[in-house]
Design an enzyme around this catalytic site. Structure first.
Site, PDB file in Angstrom:
ATOM      1  N   SER A  77     -21.683  21.840 -13.621  1.00  0.00           N
ATOM      2  CA  SER A  77     -21.162  20.849 -14.560  1.00  0.00           C
ATOM      3  C   SER A  77     -21.095  19.502 -13.851  1.00  0.00           C
ATOM      4  O   SER A  77     -21.171  19.436 -12.628  1.00  0.00           O
ATOM      5  CB  SER A  77     -19.768  21.249 -15.060  1.00  0.00           C
ATOM      6  OG  SER A  77     -18.850  21.310 -13.989  1.00  0.00           O
ATOM      7  N   CYS A  78     -20.973  18.447 -14.623  1.00  0.00           N
ATOM      8  CA  CYS A  78     -20.874  17.119 -14.014  1.00  0.00           C
ATOM      9  C   CYS A  78     -20.133  16.189 -14.964  1.00  0.00           C
ATOM     10  O   CYS A  78     -19.799  16.564 -16.089  1.00  0.00           O
ATOM     11  CB  CYS A  78     -22.258  16.561 -13.674  1.00  0.00           C
ATOM     12  SG  CYS A  78     -23.285  16.233 -15.123  1.00  0.00           S
ATOM     13  N   SER A  79     -19.900  14.977 -14.519  1.00  0.00           N
ATOM     14  CA  SER A  79     -19.179  13.989 -15.321  1.00  0.00           C
ATOM     15  C   SER A  79     -19.832  13.821 -16.690  1.00  0.00           C
ATOM     16  O   SER A  79     -21.062  13.754 -16.816  1.00  0.00           O
ATOM     17  CB  SER A  79     -19.169  12.637 -14.595  1.00  0.00           C
ATOM     18  OG  SER A  79     -18.709  11.612 -15.455  1.00  0.00           O
ATOM     19  N   VAL A  80     -19.013  13.728 -17.709  1.00  0.00           N
ATOM     20  CA  VAL A  80     -19.519  13.572 -19.071  1.00  0.00           C
ATOM     21  C   VAL A  80     -20.214  12.222 -19.259  1.00  0.00           C
ATOM     22  O   VAL A  80     -20.934  12.018 -20.242  1.00  0.00           O
ATOM     23  CB  VAL A  80     -18.367  13.766 -20.084  1.00  0.00           C
ATOM     24  CG1 VAL A  80     -17.484  12.525 -20.140  1.00  0.00           C
ATOM     25  CG2 VAL A  80     -18.902  14.104 -21.461  1.00  0.00           C
ATOM     26  N   SER A  92     -22.735  11.407 -17.877  1.00  0.00           N
ATOM     27  CA  SER A  92     -24.167  11.704 -17.852  1.00  0.00           C
ATOM     28  C   SER A  92     -24.735  11.971 -19.237  1.00  0.00           C
ATOM     29  O   SER A  92     -25.950  12.091 -19.405  1.00  0.00           O
ATOM     30  CB  SER A  92     -24.435  12.907 -16.949  1.00  0.00           C
ATOM     31  OG  SER A  92     -23.885  14.092 -17.512  1.00  0.00           O
TER      32      SER A  92
END
Length: 276
Positions: A175-178, A180
């Site tokens: 998962s990663c920062s929204v 993106s």
């Protein structure tokens, strides 16, 4: 001994040279593996997991990270940071990633220092060298060490080693920062961020664990792995109805399938070099 095991031995040597470390802990497989090895080799009293929550990560991921740290018997502290309060981050330009990482590392260092930890480690891995990562500059400026990257461990190897150490999330979806999910130049708002969280949660619950809801104004562009597109098409009416109910006017499925770092494809080489 495999190449991955040789790299793990090098990692252990790096950790032993530091003796006492705080780890930027997200609950993802990379930082979880790093945390587990650090505890095993240095002892839990010499390791601190710092879990940071912000508006650009889901509260669910934050809670899961704290729970998993507890399962690993780690000393952990949870802290909050307000990313959207920083206009440079909310502006969502390519350089926003630098400011985001800068804030992250400063927040972690403040929490770690309060607990008597001076050395900060993060979970950056060898794969991260292959993508646009302006946060690397912030990492260097803040004197944060990336031991997994230093010993050239790749995601596939980390999953293998994590499984050998019986780490429960060895196969966790990344998962990663929204941030993106938005094209560069699209200002981030809490309302738009929440639409993404709601949309992706619905899709995960519908059986699509790897998913991105990319936002283009009032259009939601949904990415799932290519092999899942037919399955998603079978549920397009349900998906479209839900996404429209939370604020989108148009819904589309990306026929190219899921690709991490998709929004970075629009940047040219000069832009990437200037920001690295």
């Amino acid at each position: 001994m495999t190449s991955a095991e040789e790299k793990e031995n090098k990692l252990i040597n790096v950790l032993e040279s530091e003796k006492k470390v705080a780890i930027a802990y997200s609950g993802g497989i990379d930082s979880t593996y790093l945390l587990k090895v650090a505890i095993d080799e240095l002892g839990k009293e010499n390791v601190l997991a710092v879990v940071v929550n912000s508006e650009l990560f889901s509260d669910e991921e934050y809670r899961k990270a704290l729970k998993l740290a507890k399962e690993l018997d780690a000393n952990a502290v949870g802290v909050q940071m307000q990313e959207l309060a920083d206009a440079r981050i909310a502006a969502n330009t390519p350089k926003s990633w630098y400011y985001s990482k800068k804030l992250l590392y400063k927040t972690i260092r403040s929490a770690a220092t309060d607990k008597g930890f001076e050395t900060i480690l993060d979970g950056m891995i060898a794969d991260d060298n292959d993508d646009f990562r302006p946060g690397l500059k912030a990492r260097t400026e803040e004197n944060v060490i990336s031991p997994l990257q230093e010993v050239e461990l790749y995601k596939k190897e980390i999953r293998e080693l994590a499984k050998l150490r019986s780490i429960s999330n060895w196969n966790k979806v990344a998962s990663c920062s929204v941030a993106s999910r938005f094209p560069y130049g699209t200002k981030l708002t809490m309302a738009a961020v929440n639409e993404v969280f709601e949309g992706e949660k619905w899709l995960r619950n519908a059986g699509f664990p790897v998913v991105r809801v990319r936002v283009h104004g009032d259009l939601a562009r949904v990415e799932v792995p290519e092999g899942k597109i037919i399955e998603l098409l079978a549920r397009k009416d349900e998906m479209s109805s839900f996404l429209k109910s939370i604020g989108f006017n148009y819904v589309t499925i990306d026929i190219d399938g899921f690709e991490s770092g998709r929004m970075n494809k629009v940047l040219d080489v000069k832009e990437k070099v200037a920001l690295s």
